[in-house]
Design a protein around this motif. Structure first.
Motif, short mmCIF file in Angstrom:
data_model
loop_
_atom_site.label_atom_id
_atom_site.label_comp_id
_atom_site.label_asym_id
_atom_site.label_seq_id
_atom_site.Cartn_x
_atom_site.Cartn_y
_atom_site.Cartn_z
N THR A 65 40.32 3.85 59.44
CA THR A 65 40.00 4.82 60.50
C THR A 65 38.58 4.65 61.02
O THR A 65 38.21 5.29 62.00
N LEU A 117 45.93 9.33 59.76
CA LEU A 117 46.01 9.92 58.42
C LEU A 117 47.32 10.69 58.25
O LEU A 117 47.99 10.58 57.22
N PHE A 176 43.71 3.76 49.51
CA PHE A 176 43.03 4.11 50.75
C PHE A 176 41.52 4.02 50.56
O PHE A 176 40.93 4.80 49.84
N SER A 199 37.63 4.04 52.05
CA SER A 199 36.88 4.56 53.18
C SER A 199 35.46 4.93 52.75
O SER A 199 35.21 5.13 51.56
N THR A 218 37.55 12.06 54.90
CA THR A 218 38.73 11.30 55.25
C THR A 218 39.53 10.97 54.01
O THR A 218 40.75 11.14 53.97
N ASP A 224 41.22 13.91 52.59
CA ASP A 224 42.32 14.35 53.43
C ASP A 224 43.66 13.73 53.02
O ASP A 224 44.69 14.38 53.07
N VAL A 225 43.65 12.47 52.61
CA VAL A 225 44.93 11.81 52.32
C VAL A 225 45.23 11.59 50.85
O VAL A 225 46.39 11.44 50.49
#
Ligand SMILES: Nc1ncnc2c1ncn2[C@@H]1O[C@H](COP(=O)(O)OP(=O)(O)O)[C@@H](O)[C@H]1O
Ligand code: SF4
Ligand SMILES: [Mg+2]
Lengths: 613, 334
Positions: A184, A196, A212, A214, A219, A222-223
């Motif tokens: 992202t 997401l 994931f 990042s 972010t 969030d996931v």
């Protein structure tokens, strides 16, 4: 639970040969269950990308696995033959990187390349079958008119769309694991939020596990179900996401959380200075528009010329000594506006004045003088510095260009500026290669500062930096503002940063300023549905005032060519009604310096009212 | 874009635009050559009629042929003919047989001079054949050497490509032509060298020309293959599970073919227009030899005709190259 899908144990990676080779990953162990989403977070250089690549056995020399195992479904990926690895890669493990541009062959259509991949990893699949599957997945990731998009080339895709196509590419073989490294990062917050959401749906629908990676904690939070925190190659902490945020165990995690800018909660580090109506405008933008004519598509180039309206009737003032922000998705006209404001291009209509004078009104000399008093600080700290010039030369170059100082004066002036922006004098003779990302940005600031500008335009200047470095740079800019009285214009898609520093913010959509508001008003009582959508998509750990389910719509802005009449946001606005399709709303005052362009404001009495959270 | 009618519209627009540009280019080239030929010293009529002809005869002939009219008038008349496919008649050559420069002024076969169009139509196929064969030879060598060199930068195939290119480029074509003729033709008797009596006569000059252009093709290929192999999409393709062979064949080479194609167009144009030295050495009856003779004989209509035909050929080659390149890489359309 049964055996984990992925079991990484004691993974250590070094740069180069020998026992003393520097380690970039030290003794990393974790497991990933089927259907799990594991987040990996860390600052730049923490080793996240190396970890992601090690998992698909893609380390290229000088990177080298020293010890450790990467067991995927019971087999060690690191000791497989090339052939086995290849079968595993496209088929069982999908990898999506952070740079979707250039990830596909520019001379083949996107659809054909995804089909090619599917046929490579699942030989015997017919083209028809493969095509059906790809189109279905393009639909699943919400690429509009997917069967047409299937036949388009990579250069016809926007960054967000390309990232989604790469996700389809990873998914098309029904992999058990997807490794997503910073996917992202290059995207607008609105598009990032959509992606997401998509990942979570994919896990639910296809039972895919996801690693994931990042550098943004909100972010990742969030996931992910669980999070690993990397710091200089060491996994300093590993916890379920909720626990990690509420009760971090390591100092590094606590720092990550503390450094996060907040959107709504009071933040001690806020640099806000209230906007005031009596301040003198340093720059005034009056009803400025810029169009580009494109070749027509008709036979023999007959038929109407197509007009791309990049900037439409933009009108605002920037006051002396303030921080002014311009936000919006990519393609909304920020870059064109930047070119107009820096006198690289004249507007088609309208006028831009700086310190009371038209920036194009006094010929070449006038424009030149203006360019000295207004400096642009560029984004992309990795590519904008000439690699073969010494840092001293780079910072002193503007003096040479404008013929402002003798050789001797130049040196002392450069050293003075270097001290001011916090670069040690010992770097004077060095090449940019030795600089960290933050230092590169300081060089860019110093280069601008050396001409003693009154206004500095920061074009995404801070967006590539990690949280810590960004904070330090903001401190520096604040100090410079106090000493020199510089005015800053921030052009950014980073809402959290704008919240922290910009007293007033213009929100742009499809070439128009749809809202112009003071900081508090924009964040607590936005007047435009698009502003709410932006706020709902911004990554944050706070409980949101605006839920993306209510505010964020799928899709991307329509093309700025041949715009329909009516409100440009109508095609994505959750609150659009009949009138919006016919009549374009005009910017109207909402009291004080606040203005917004939405028909809904006609029913809202102009007094701003509190919106419940 | 390349969906449905859009592509047809694009092709038609493209062809019309490029052909219109081409016509203008050919027209300007013609005018330039036409004017130059008429302002340089030397009276072709004197050459035609022979040194013995009295001045009034010369004037009479010149008058009849319109050579005393102002240049623009002559040009308009000439172009009027060109538009109808009439490139005029040679000053020197009879309709059949060799040049008759210096023939007697009262020779009554003089009115039977050869049509420029026929002269060119007779020789152009030879040059075309030579150019195609030279191109084929050059590609047979350059493709494997260049591609392999590009796939192994810094390794021996790369160095082989480099050395081969430098060697070829340092051989002067007249020297190479003479050496090859001596060795292959005179000593070994493998190939005929001088004149033309069949396809075999094309081989030696084609080899010389191939050696001349191969270095450029090799260089272009190594550079663009190596460059494409460093592109992001190539390394990503491996992670996506696509095999190495396919990555090279279907992607790297396809992308590398666009610069090669442009180069081929340029080289081919050069072969059509200017293989003067090689055709001269081998006495090969192509456009090059025709040009040399036309210049030596001040055969103005023939020089003009050749200039127009070759510049038209350049234009067509260019259009074809761009069209093919756009089909390979659709970004070029924008
Ligand atoms: N190909 C490479 N060669 C040498 N060092 C590398 C290479 N790739 C990464 N590194 C080093 O490994 C460390 C971790 O890098 P990376 O995984 O890219 O960090 P992150 O993705 O967390 O920003 C850095 O110090 C970086 O300089
Ligand atoms: S005018 Fe209508 S479409 Fe436009 S933002 Fe307001 S409600 Fe939405
Ligand atoms: Mg990284």
């Amino acid at each position: 639970m049964g055996t984990p899908l992925l079991d990484v144990s004691n993974l250590t990676v070094a740069v180069g040969e020998g026992a003393s080779a520097p380690r970039v990953l030290t003794d990393i162990s974790f497991t990933l269950e089927p259907r799990g989403i594991l987040g990996v977070i860390g600052g730049s250089g923490a080793g996240k990308s190396v970890l992601a690549k090690a998992i698909i056995n893609w380390l290229e020399s000088p990177l080298r696995v020293v010890t450790g195992k990467v067991m995927f479904e019971g087999r060690d990926i690191l000791t497989m033959s090339d052939r086995e690895t290849r079968l595993l890669r496209g088929k069982a493990i999908g990898y999506v990187g952070g740079n979707p541009s250039g990830a596909l062959d520019p001379t083949m259509t996107v659809g054909a390349q995804i089909v090619e991949k599917l046929q490579a990893v699942e030989p015997g699949t017919s083209y028809r079958k493969a095509q059906e599957r790809v189109v279905a997945l393009l639909d699943a990731v919400r690429i509009p008119s997917s069967d047409q998009r299937f036949n388009e080339y990579p250069f016809q895709y926007s960054g967000g769309m390309m990232q989604r196509a790469m996700i389809v590419d990873a998914l098309v073989s029904n992999p058990r694991l997807i490794v997503a490294d910073s996917i992202t990062q290059p995207l607008d917050v609105t598009v990032g939020a959509q992606i997401l959401k998509l990942l979570r749906e994919l896990r639910d629908e296809f039972d895919t596990s996801i690693l994931f990676v990042s550098n943004s904690l909100p972010t990742v939070a969030d996931v992910s179900d669980r999070v690993i925190v990397l710091d200089r190659g060491i996994a300093v902490e590993q916890q379920p996401t909720a626990d990690l945020i509420t009760s971090p165990r390591s100092a590094e995690t606590r720092q990550l959380i503390d450094e996060l800018p907040t959107l709504w909660a009071h933040d001690d580090r806020s640099r806000l200075k209230p906007a005031s109506e009596d301040a003198r405008p340093i720059m005034s933008v009056r009803d400025v528009s810029r169009n580009y004519a494109l070749a027509s598509r008709g036979l023999l180039n007959f038929g109407p010329k197509r007009i791309l309206q990049a900037v439409r009737h933009v009108d605002f003032d920037i006051y002396e000594g303030e921080n002014f922000g311009i936000v919006g998705e990519s393609g909304c006209g920020k870059s064109t506006l930047t070119r107009l404001l820096t006198a690289l291009e004249p507007p088609d209509t309208g006028q831009i004045t700086f310190e009371g004078k038209d920036i194009f009104g006094r010929g070449k000399e006038g424009t030149r003088a203006f360019r000295r008093r207004m400096q642009l600080v560029l984004q992309d700290p990795y590519n904008s510095l000439p690699p073969r010039n010494s840092i001293g030369t780079i910072i002193g170059e503007p003096l040479v260009i404008h013929g402002l100082a003798s050789r001797k004066e130049r040196r002392s002036r450069v050293l003075e500026v270097m001290a001011e922006v916090g670069l040690p004098a010992s770097l004077y003779e060095e090449l940019p290669m030795v600089l960290t990302a933050g230092q590169r940005q300081r060089v860019n600031v110093g280069r601008a500062l050396i001409l003693e500008p009154r206004l500095m335009l920061m074009d995404e200047t801070l967006s590539a930096l990690g949280q810590t470095e960004q904070g330090q740079l903001l401190d520096l800019l604040e100090k410079l503002q106090a000493q020199h009285g510089v005015t800053y214009l921030y052009i950014s898609h980073d809402i959290a940063m704008v919240r922290r520093v910009c007293a007033r913010v213009a929100v742009m959509y499809l070439g128009e300023v749809v809202e112009l508001a003071e900081n508090e008003t924009l964040f607590f009582n936005p007047g435009h549905p698009y502003s709410r959508a932006l706020l709902s998509a911004a990554p944050t750990l706070e409980s949101r005032r605006y839920r993306s389910e209510d505010c964020l719509l799928d899709g991307e802005p329509p093309s700025p060519i041949d715009l329909p009449s009516g409100c440009a946001f109508a095609s994505r606005c959750p609150q659009a009604f009949d009138r919006c399709l016919i009549e374009n709303p005009r910017l109207q005052s909402r009291g004080g310096l606040n203005r917004a362009a939405c028909h809904l404001l006609d029913s809202e009495n102009t007094v701003p009212k509190e919106v419940s959270a | 874009m390349h969906v449905g009618g859009g592509f047809i519209v694009f092709i038609v627009n493209f062809l019309i635009r490029r052909l219109a540009q081409g016509v203008i280019i050919v027209f300007l080239v013609s005018f330039l050559i036409f004017t130059l030929l008429r302002v340089i010293p030397g009276d072709p009529v004197r050459l035609m009629a022979g040194g013995m002809a009295p001045d009034h005869v010369i004037d009479q002939i010149a008058e009849d042929m319109g050579l005393r009219d102002p240049i623009p008038v002559q040009f308009v008349r000439y172009m009027g003919g060109v538009l109808q496919g009439d490139l005029g008649q040679s000053f020197i050559r009879p309709a059949s047989g060799a040049a008759v420069g210096g023939a007697s002024f009262d020779d009554n076969t003089r009115s039977e001079r050869a049509e420029v169009f026929d002269l060119i139509a007779d020789t152009a196929p030879f040059t075309l054949q030579l150019a195609l064969l030279a191109m084929a030879f050059a590609l047979i060598v350059a493709l494997p050497v260049g591609i392999y060199g590009g796939l192994r930068p810094g390794k021996w195939p790369d160095r082989l490509a480099l050395y081969m290119g430098s060697l070829f480029i340092s051989l002067p074509n007249f020297w190479l032509g003479i050496v090859l003729a001596l060795v292959l033709s005179v000593n070994l008797g493998w190939l005929p060298a001088i004149g033309y009596q069949g396809f075999a006569y094309t081989i030696l000059p084609a080899i010389v020309l191939a050696v001349e252009i191969a270095p450029f093709l090799i260089r272009s290929l190594t550079v663009s293959v190596a460059q494409n192999m460093r592109e992001n999409y190539i390394s990503v393709a491996a992670i996506r599970g696509i095999g190495h062979r396919r990555i090279v064949m279907a992607h790297a080479l396809k992308n590398a073919s666009v610069p090669l194609l442009n180069l081929l167009g340029v080289q081919f144009s050069m072969l059509l227009g200017g293989v003067l030295v090689v055709e001269f050495i081998f006495d090969y009856p192509g456009l090059g030899l025709l040009t040399i003779n036309a210049v030596l004989q001040r055969d103005f209509p023939l020089i003009q005709g050749i200039a127009i035909v070759t510049s038209a050929a350049f234009v067509v080659i260019n259009i074809i190259v761009d069209l093919v390149a756009t089909t390979i890489d659709p970004r070029l359309e924008y």
